[in-house]
Design a protein around this motif. Structure first.
Motif, PDB file in Angstrom:
ATOM      1  N   GLN B 101       0.831  -1.209   0.000  1.00 16.06           N
ATOM      2  CA  GLN B 101       0.000   0.000   0.000  1.00 16.06           C
ATOM      3  C   GLN B 101       0.866   1.259   0.000  1.00 16.06           C
ATOM      4  O   GLN B 101       0.582   2.223  -0.698  1.00 16.06           O
ATOM      5  CB  GLN B 101      -0.928  -0.004   1.220  1.00 16.06           C
ATOM      6  N   VAL B 104       2.137   2.061  -3.345  1.00 15.10           N
ATOM      7  CA  VAL B 104       1.127   2.700  -4.194  1.00 15.10           C
ATOM      8  C   VAL B 104       0.940   4.158  -3.763  1.00 15.10           C
ATOM      9  O   VAL B 104       0.731   5.051  -4.593  1.00 15.10           O
ATOM     10  CB  VAL B 104      -0.215   1.931  -4.114  1.00 15.10           C
ATOM     11  N   GLU B 105       1.034   4.385  -2.478  1.00 12.15           N
ATOM     12  CA  GLU B 105       0.851   5.749  -1.968  1.00 12.15           C
ATOM     13  C   GLU B 105       2.018   6.664  -2.353  1.00 12.15           C
ATOM     14  O   GLU B 105       1.859   7.878  -2.423  1.00 12.15           O
ATOM     15  CB  GLU B 105       0.719   5.725  -0.445  1.00 12.15           C
ATOM     16  N   MET B 108       1.643   9.289  -5.027  1.00 11.89           N
ATOM     17  CA  MET B 108       0.622  10.267  -4.626  1.00 11.89           C
ATOM     18  C   MET B 108       1.188  11.197  -3.546  1.00 11.89           C
ATOM     19  O   MET B 108       0.923  12.398  -3.534  1.00 11.89           O
ATOM     20  CB  MET B 108      -0.632   9.552  -4.104  1.00 11.89           C
ATOM     21  N   ARG B 118      -5.065   9.532  -0.369  1.00 15.35           N
ATOM     22  CA  ARG B 118      -4.178   8.573  -1.029  1.00 15.35           C
ATOM     23  C   ARG B 118      -4.340   7.171  -0.453  1.00 15.35           C
ATOM     24  O   ARG B 118      -4.194   6.183  -1.176  1.00 15.35           O
ATOM     25  CB  ARG B 118      -2.728   9.056  -0.990  1.00 15.35           C
ATOM     26  N   ARG B 121      -7.419   5.808  -2.115  1.00 15.80           N
ATOM     27  CA  ARG B 121      -7.172   5.464  -3.523  1.00 15.80           C
ATOM     28  C   ARG B 121      -6.236   4.257  -3.630  1.00 15.80           C
ATOM     29  O   ARG B 121      -6.426   3.392  -4.501  1.00 15.80           O
ATOM     30  CB  ARG B 121      -6.572   6.664  -4.268  1.00 15.80           C
ATOM     31  N   ALA B 122      -5.258   4.187  -2.761  1.00 14.30           N
ATOM     32  CA  ALA B 122      -4.334   3.045  -2.813  1.00 14.30           C
ATOM     33  C   ALA B 122      -5.077   1.738  -2.591  1.00 14.30           C
ATOM     34  O   ALA B 122      -4.846   0.746  -3.298  1.00 14.30           O
ATOM     35  CB  ALA B 122      -3.251   3.226  -1.750  1.00 14.30           C
ATOM     36  N   LEU B 125      -7.058   0.941  -5.700  1.00 12.46           N
ATOM     37  CA  LEU B 125      -6.214   0.434  -6.800  1.00 12.46           C
ATOM     38  C   LEU B 125      -5.753  -0.996  -6.533  1.00 12.46           C
ATOM     39  O   LEU B 125      -5.744  -1.837  -7.436  1.00 12.46           O
ATOM     40  CB  LEU B 125      -5.005   1.354  -7.007  1.00 12.46           C
ATOM     41  N   VAL B 154       0.824   0.852  -8.650  1.00  7.47           N
ATOM     42  CA  VAL B 154       1.728   1.988  -8.434  1.00  7.47           C
ATOM     43  C   VAL B 154       1.715   2.906  -9.653  1.00  7.47           C
ATOM     44  O   VAL B 154       1.632   4.132  -9.549  1.00  7.47           O
ATOM     45  CB  VAL B 154       3.173   1.503  -8.150  1.00  7.47           C
ATOM     46  N   ALA B 157      -1.281   5.120  -9.803  1.00  8.19           N
ATOM     47  CA  ALA B 157      -1.563   5.891  -8.595  1.00  8.19           C
ATOM     48  C   ALA B 157      -2.030   7.313  -8.875  1.00  8.19           C
ATOM     49  O   ALA B 157      -3.047   7.768  -8.334  1.00  8.19           O
ATOM     50  CB  ALA B 157      -0.323   5.913  -7.700  1.00  8.19           C
ATOM     51  N   ASN B 158      -1.333   8.014  -9.741  1.00  9.52           N
ATOM     52  CA  ASN B 158      -1.699   9.415  -9.999  1.00  9.52           C
ATOM     53  C   ASN B 158      -2.595   9.549 -11.232  1.00  9.52           C
ATOM     54  O   ASN B 158      -2.706  10.646 -11.802  1.00  9.52           O
ATOM     55  CB  ASN B 158      -0.433  10.261 -10.161  1.00  9.52           C
TER      56      ASN B 158
END
Lengths: 902, 230
Positions: B101, B104-105, B108, B118, B121-122, B125, B154, B157-158
């Motif tokens: 996690q 992935v963060e 962001m 974030r 969202r992580a 995702l 990852v 992510a954005n």
């Protein structure tokens, strides 16, 4: 902005912990070394002085002060030492020096001390008192007469009292007076205070004005002074004490500061600069090597994280953020390591310190002083990490995202560092010139600064700077030289790869794989070299210092043992010589007589001192320095005087002795520096006592035959000196009432060879050496692990292709040996040069600058390489090879999937 | 959306000079699913690195939505990497001391998205790529397929419009290859992402709408399956 994740990504926990521990250890080591230097000096000073006698000279003597003694004492107690110390005695001592003979058998120097106010037995007498121990030493008793002499007259006075100082005055004062130490050739005499002004009655000689000194004696129990618990504290405490005493005295009469404790302490500190020198010699390599290790650690950390940086960059993290994260991380490491260093230093130093006082413990007793210590250590921690961090700054440039992300390792490019090496070599040349130049500016400054109390800190700083230069520059040269290791090592292993192809593909593959990353060779070369350099240097330094100390002790004693025989008639001397000759191991015996004499030059200037009348047996002593021996043979038709005094006398001068009364013209034929037993001495009164050595035959040729019953007997033995000392003591007790004192005297001198203080310092140096060797070894093993970590894929592939583990281990071992052996040799050579530079070059310069005479190295002043150094060097190499064996097996057992982990 | 104009990439210098790309011309429209294939050393990875601004061309231009990438300042490159492109690597390139996690963060967090947003969202995702249950695990506790799915999360992510994948299934078995490919297809169809995948894997490439084949640093052939089918 720096997100937490960036910081976390940049700084793996395991690296953090290691770095913090490394910084803490290094910072604590600095603290420990300073603490030990301070503590040893402080302890030696305090144990030497115990209750300190502050002597303030009055000029002219003003007795009104003594009339108001009580209020003066009260005021001093009130204003001067209100922090726990106490003024325990205040009085005036009037000091005169006379030549004297006791029972017509010994020439001595007498110091007349008057005005001790509470000796009822001496009230209304014209006699004198002698302290009990002195009486025992000289075999004097109450009612005995002492004959005192000046140039023109003599008088016999009676010992009225044998004084037991401890019952007579406070214990502290007695011990304080005892610290006003008198060389064996002195007899301190005491007269009554009521007769202070009638001293000419008690000692009816026309005393020399130049020999009279009036002192106010203030005895301070410094162990009770909370403000004087460390050397630095003591220094400022004594300074303020002296100022306050002076201010108070000025209210009561005309006073000027004469000999103060600061003088004594400054002289003491100069004497003990050897401790600092030793500490500095340990500290500087430690700092340099610490920085090298930290640099490696950081560089390896960055190299191992290159891929991680590349990942971060690919995700949009900027270089600024990565570098900022590294910076923040390093600062945190510095702060935590610095803070941790304090408890670590306490843990390390407490068992090492012989007594309670130290920088750390001193600070711990006062919370207000703890904060600067913490701040200082944190700053040191940050500095320790800042320099390596700056040095590895360039490593970031090697991060090349496409390469790291694709897991392709770049080939090392051989970098030419010749420019840097040339700079360092020039620095080294300047340094050696500086050290060897007869007109060294720094040495001149040190010597001149040393003569001025206010310049002592400057002198100490200069000494540290110079020693620092002496360490840092060779290390920089070494590091530069080691940078070329990859060049020859790669080529060596490429050649090995070519040659071994004929002997089997396995070895060839190993050799080829190992030659791919030459930069690792450089790291390892420096680590090997620095470890060996330090181990050799510290071990050699200790052994050499040990030998020099022993040689010094021998020179001062004049042989393995020196025995004074007081009041000994010819029969006793003969029987003693026979006795000593029969003892096991005794090789050489020389019997010298001595008289107290004066040398007068044509201007009427005179210096007093002991004259040793030597014969051929003395010249034959093996402990006599060859140059001095040659000098004595060459100039046997004259007298030799102390080196620092030779300029004061013309070639022809007058020699006068007190007992028997005689004056003859003699020739001063030269100076002596290291004649056994005749080292120049400076006493508490800052007087340099002349040493004169001359031959019996020369005096006889002048028609002058002073007959004394004092004998100085020098003995050299192959046997146990301590055991011989005990045997001699027993013999002396059997024939003399003063045997006990003499045996003590003999033992004191013998123990000078086995000085406890010196041994403590050596123990400290040993522990430092151990620390550095272990640190070096750990770094080497760490480096091997990293190298294997880096090459394990190649090695596993080679292994998979059929090369056996044994072949790989042998290949790796040979690889490291080929690097280690030349580095061991180079490290050993450099350390020997360094020992010479830091130990003998300054000695030579100091001597030549202070005496303007040519320095002649005494026999035994030479570098000693102990076996332990050789063993330690071999041990480092062997331990590295064992580590290689263990680690290779471990790494080859790892699975392929593990190899791809970050 | 993306255009390469005579892109040349030379590695090394002097006698060791290697011509990795020899004037690539390429146009990628928004929402395309493109495969790049070719033998080892043909320039696939180099091209993807240049498209992702991980590397810069020696000559020629790469234009992304009318912006010339080679003219961007370092700050603009960082912004481009943060918001416009997500890269999936063969060896996953997850930060080993961050959990799935946190990995992935990371992009962001770099872009300044608040913690709660974030994290939400992580998790979304990770759920979308099917590894939500592994959110708190570290990379070394994940299998190859799980790591690659995390790496895709990852890259997303954005929410970048462009996804670049360099041999994304190179380390995966067939089952995981299917899973990952399904994810890319889903990204392309449902999220309207432009996806460019470089791979040796013929099966993977066969699922691409357009395939560009590179040989010796140049475009050898372009195949558009939609045109063939049409």
């Amino acid at each position: 902005m720096m997100p937490r994740f960036v910081l976390k990504s940049v700084t793996p926990h395991r690296h953090q912990g290691l770095k913090i521990i490394a910084v803490a250890l290094m910072a604590s080591f600095l603290l420990v070394t300073f603490t030990i230097a301070d503590s040893l000096t402080y302890q030696a000073f305090v144990s030497d002085t115990d209750n300190f006698v502050l002597r303030t000279q009055l000029a002219p003597p003003d007795e009104s002060i003594f009339a108001s003694q009580d209020p003066l004492l009260a005021e001093l107690n009130q204003t001067g030492y209100s922090d726990g110390a106490e003024v325990i005695y205040l009085d005036m001592m009037e000091e005169m020096t006379y030549s004297a003979s006791v029972n017509l058998s010994r020439n001595i120097l007498v110091v007349g001390l008057s005005s001790l106010s509470t000796i009822p037995e001496l009230e209304n007498t014209t006699g004198i008192g002698i302290e009990q121990k002195t009486a025992q030493l000289f075999g004097l008793s109450k009612g005995e007469n002492i004959t005192l002499h000046t140039e023109n007259a003599s008088v016999t006075i009676t010992i009225e009292v044998i004084l037991n100082l401890t019952s007579w005055i406070a214990t502290q004062t007695a011990s304080a007076l005892a610290t006003w130490s008198f060389p064996p050739s002195y007899i301190p005499l005491f007269t009554s205070v009521s007769n202070a002004r009638n001293i000419t009655h008690a000692l009816p000689l026309a005393y020399r004005n130049s020999d009279i000194t009036d002192w106010v004696t203030v005895t301070v129990n410094i162990t009770k002074a909370s403000a004087a618990r460390t050397l630095n504290h003591l220094s400022s405490y004594l300074e303020s004490a002296v100022i306050q005493v002076y201010d108070v005295l000025a209210k009561y009469g005309t006073a000027k500061l004469g000999y103060t404790p600061i003088d004594r302490m400054d002289r003491f500190i100069v004497d003990y600069s050897q401790i600092e020198r030793e500490v500095a010699i340990i500290v500087y390599p430690t700092i340099v090597v610490s920085i090298i290790y930290l640099t490696f650690m950081l560089r390896v950390g960055i190299e191992r994280q290159k891929r991680r940086f590349a990942i971060l960059l690919s995700r949009g993290v900027s270089w600024f953020q990565i570098r900022l994260a590294n910076l923040v991380n390093d600062i945190l490491v510095g702060i935590l390591g610095g803070a941790l260093s304090i408890p670590l230093a306490i843990i390390i130093s407490v068992p090492l310190l012989p007594a309670e006082s130290s920088i750390i413990i001193g600070a711990l007793t006062d919370v207000s002083e703890l904060m600067p210590l913490i701040t200082g250590e944190i700053l040191i921690g940050i500095l320790l990490i800042a320099l390596p961090a700056t040095l590895v700054h360039r490593t970031f440039k090697d991060v090349h995202s496409p390469v790291q992300l694709a897991r392709i390792t770049e080939d090392d490019q051989y970098e030419s560092h010749w420019k840097m090496m040339v700079v360092f070599l020039i620095l080294a040349l300047v340094m050696f010139y500086e050290m060897l130049s007869n007109f060294s500016f720094i040495q001149w400054l040190i010597l001149n600064a040393g003569n001025s109390p206010t310049m002592i800190p400057v002198a100490r700083l200069l000494m540290w700077l110079e020693l620092g230069l002496a360490v840092v520059v060779p290390v920089l040269v070494v590091v530069s030289v080691a940078r070329f290791a990859p060049w020859w090592h790669t080529r060596l292993w490429e050649s090995v790869a070519r040659i071994t192809r004929f002997k089997g593909v396995g070895s060839s593959l190993v050799a080829k794989a190992l030659s791919l990353r030459p930069r690792r060779s450089y790291y390892l070369a420096v680590l090997f070299l620095s470890s060996i350099f330090l181990a050799t240097f510290i071990g050699t330094y200790q052994a050499t210092q040990d030998q020099v100390t022993t040689v010094d002790a021998h020179l001062q004693i004049g042989s393995d043992m020196q025995i004074y025989l007081y009041k000994a008639d010819g029969d006793i001397i003969t029987s003693f010589l026979n006795f000593i000759a029969e003892q096991q191991g005794v090789q050489e015996i020389s019997n010298c007589s001595a008289v107290y004499a004066e040398l007068l030059n044509t201007d009427g200037y005179y210096r007093q001192g002991m004259m040793y009348i030597v014969d051929d047996t003395y010249r034959a002593l093996s402990s006599l320095v060859e140059d001095e021996k040659a000098l004595m043979n060459k100039t046997s038709d004259g007298v030799l005087v102390s080196a620092s005094l030779v300029d004061e006398f013309a070639e022809t001068t007058a020699l006068s002795t007190v007992v028997p009364r005689a004056t003859v013209n003699v020739t001063v034929s030269g100076s002596i520096s290291f004649a056994p037993g005749f080292h120049e001495e400076i006493d508490d009164f800052q007087t340099s006592y002349l040493r004169i050595v001359t031959s019996k035959s020369y005096l006889n040729s002048l028609g002058f035959s002073p007959e004394t019953t004092d004998a100085y007997i020098f003995v050299n033995t192959l046997g146990d000196v301590i055991q011989l000392s005990d045997t001699v003591s027993q013999w002396l007790r059997s024939v003399s009432s003063v045997g006990e004192s003499l045996s003590y005297s003999v033992k004191t001198q013998v123990s000078a060879i086995q000085n406890v203080d010196v041994q403590t310092r050596f123990a400290f140096i040993n522990s430092s050496a151990g620390y550095l060797v272990i640190a070096g070894l750990a770094a080497v093993i760490m480096n091997v692990m990293i190298t294997l970590d880096e090459k394990r894929y190649q090695l596993q592939v080679i292994n998979a292709r059929g090369t056996t583990r044994r072949q790989i281990v042998i290949g790796l071992s040979m690889y490291y040996l080929s690097l280690a052996v030349p580095m061991v040799f180079l490290g050993a050579v450099l350390s020997l040069l360094y020992v010479n530079a830091v130990m003998f070059a300054p000695l030579m310069l100091t001597h030549e600058l202070s005496t303007s005479g040519q320095f002649q190295m005494p026999k035994g002043y030479e570098v000693v390489i102990p076996q332990s150094v050789v063993i330690a060097s071999i041990a480092i190499v062997v331990a590295s090879l064992v580590a290689i064996y263990v680690l290779v097996n471990r790494y080859l057992q790892k699975k392929h999937s593990q190899m791809e982990e970050d | 959306m993306l255009e390469c104009k005579d892109v040349v990439k030379i590695y090394g210098a002097g006698r060791t000079k290697v011509l990795a790309l020899r004037g690539i011309n390429l146009q990628v429209n928004a929402g395309e699913l493109i495969g790049i294939k070719g033998p080892s050393g043909s320039g696939k990875t180099t091209l993807l690195n240049i498209l992702g601004t991980i590397d810069m061309p020696s000559s020629g231009s790469v234009v992304f939505n009318d912006i010339y990438l080679e003219e961007m300042t370092p700050k603009e490159i960082m912004d481009f990497r943060r918001h416009q492109v997500g890269v999936v690597f063969q060896f996953f390139n997850l930060v080993s001391n961050l959990t799935a996690q946190e990995n992935v963060e990371l992009p962001m967090a770099i872009s300044g998205i608040g913690a709660s947003d974030r994290q939400r969202r992580a998790v979304e995702l990770l759920d979308e790529v099917g590894v939500k249950h592994l959110a708190r695990r570290y990379p070394n506790e994940l299998s190859g397929g799980e790591m690659q799915r995390t790496a895709i999360a990852v890259a997303l992510a954005n929410d970048p419009p462009l996804i670049l994948a360099d041999e994304p299934t190179g380390e995966l078995d067939h089952e995981n290859t299917e899973l990952v490919m399904d994810l890319f297809t889903k990204l392309n169809k449902e999220h309207k992402k432009t996806v460019i995948i470089a791979s040796h894997n013929e099966y993977l490439i066969s699922r691409m709408k357009r395939v560009i084949e590179l040989r010796d640093g140049a475009v050898f052939r372009t195949t558009d399956s939609s045109l063939i089918k049409g």
